[in-house]
Enzyme design. Structure first.
Site, mmCIF file in Angstrom:
data_model
loop_
_atom_site.group_PDB
_atom_site.id
_atom_site.type_symbol
_atom_site.label_atom_id
_atom_site.label_comp_id
_atom_site.label_asym_id
_atom_site.label_seq_id
_atom_site.Cartn_x
_atom_site.Cartn_y
_atom_site.Cartn_z
ATOM 1 N N ASP A 188 -1.377 3.489 17.673
ATOM 2 C CA ASP A 188 -1.269 2.975 16.300
ATOM 3 C C ASP A 188 -1.358 4.098 15.266
ATOM 4 O O ASP A 188 -1.575 3.836 14.081
ATOM 5 C CB ASP A 188 -2.320 1.899 16.002
ATOM 6 C CG ASP A 188 -2.013 1.113 14.726
ATOM 7 O OD1 ASP A 188 -0.824 0.857 14.462
ATOM 8 O OD2 ASP A 188 -2.952 0.761 13.987
ATOM 9 N N TYR A 237 0.855 -1.194 0.000
ATOM 10 C CA TYR A 237 0.000 0.000 0.000
ATOM 11 C C TYR A 237 0.886 1.236 0.000
ATOM 12 O O TYR A 237 2.063 1.167 0.372
ATOM 13 C CB TYR A 237 -0.911 0.019 1.237
ATOM 14 C CG TYR A 237 -0.166 0.121 2.555
ATOM 15 C CD1 TYR A 237 0.204 1.352 3.094
ATOM 16 C CD2 TYR A 237 0.187 -1.029 3.259
ATOM 17 C CE1 TYR A 237 0.902 1.437 4.289
ATOM 18 C CE2 TYR A 237 0.886 -0.959 4.462
ATOM 19 C CZ TYR A 237 1.237 0.283 4.971
ATOM 20 O OH TYR A 237 1.928 0.358 6.157
#
Length: 315
Positions: free
Chosen positions: A267, A59
């Site tokens: 995160d 990605y």
């Protein structure tokens, strides 16, 4: 009141279609973090013009560099960060290392390395603040690396006192059990091994993960990323501020049973989320739901990460 961070600057790469940009107006958390709190799982992406993304990446993200990470740290009330190498950068740890070196000692790193890494490079990474390597077993994110190569890497980094971070999905734990239990280091599991929170917390699948931790005292777990695991989503219920209520029983169980072997992180900037991009302020408000006492909160956010990443300063 919200604080707006700077938006990603366009670089030489077009981000993957459907990629959600990180949320640049995080709320101020209602939960006040204990002094010295560590965000023990976050990333930096590029910026791509300065730190190019790996050709083999699965990605291409939006840019999310160190300045925005540090601004978020200060906004939420954290003191330190643990920057985990993002898969979009492959084994080129330059962006992560740069963030650590620019932090004034307030960031440590978790790297990705290949078998070909030299001892001199490992020493350089150590001097920059790296204290672990990550082995990713989520096939949609990375290509398979032979286990003998990973075991060789683990043996080499053990001599530096580093640990291994493992990222896998719950259904794969049984097949990976023997490899994980043979690792010669402390082992840190990302996000509780991604349990299926539609299944019972006392059921066999999550029970296997709990047994994995009980039988292996060198295994730690991050009780993070409810936004990845939740089915009910971010909306708080019944007037409560804490979001992602369906994840709470799982994370609370791990914290209660293994209080000295748990970590928590934002995160940020939340790789590969397709449905919604979380407000990091609300994620912080998830913490007291899973660590309900001041003693548990201090272990989760201060004592444990300091012991693992800054042992020379740990009390």
């Amino acid at each position: 009141m919200t604080t707006t961070l700077s938006r990603p600057v366009s670089g030489p790469f077009e981000k993957t279609p459907g990629w959600l940009d990180w949320y640049d107006g995080p709320a101020k958390p209602a939960f006040v973090l204990p002094a010295g709190a560590v965000d023990a799982h976050c990333h930096v992406f590029g910026p791509g013009a300065e730190f190019p993304y790996a050709p083999e990446r699965k990605y291409t993200p939006c840019d999310a560099g160190k300045a925005d990470l540090f601004a978020l740290r200060d906004r939420l009330g954290f003191t330190r960060n643990v920057v985990v190498q993002a898969t979009c950068h492959g084994a080129d740890n330059a962006a992560m290392v740069d963030a650590c070196l620019s932090s004034g000692g307030r960031a440590r790193g978790v790297a990705t390395v290949r078998r070909s890494v030299s001892d001199a490079e490992l020493e350089r990474l150590h001097a920059a603040g790296v204290r672990g390597v990550r082995f990713n077993f989520v096939r949609r994110l990375v290509d398979f690396t032979p286990k003998d190569e990973l075991m060789e890497i683990a043996g080499r980094i053990a001599r530096l006192g580093w640990h291994v971070v493992i990222y896998f999905e719950a259904a794969d734990l049984e097949g990976l059990w023997d490899f994980f239990t043979a690792l010669p280091t402390t082992v840190v599991v990302d996000h509780m091994g991604r349990p299926d929170v539609t299944k019972p917390v006392d059921g066999p699948e999550f029970g296997l993960f709990l047994r994995f931790m009980r039988e292996n005292p060198n295994v730690w777990s991050k009780v993070s990323c409810p936004e990845r695991l939740s089915v009910t989503g971010p909306k708080a219920l019944g007037g409560e501020r804490a979001p992602y209520r369906d994840v709470v029983p799982f994370a609370a169980r791990v914290v209660a049973e293994f209080p000295d072997r748990v970590l928590w992180g934002t995160d940020w900037p939340h790789p590969n989320l397709k449905d919604h991009m979380p407000d990091d302020g609300l994620l912080v408000d998830f913490i007291p739901a899973i660590a309900p006492t001041a003693a548990l909160q201090r272990k989760l956010l201060v004592e444990n990460p300091m012991r693992l990443y800054w042992p020379e300063e740990a009390v």
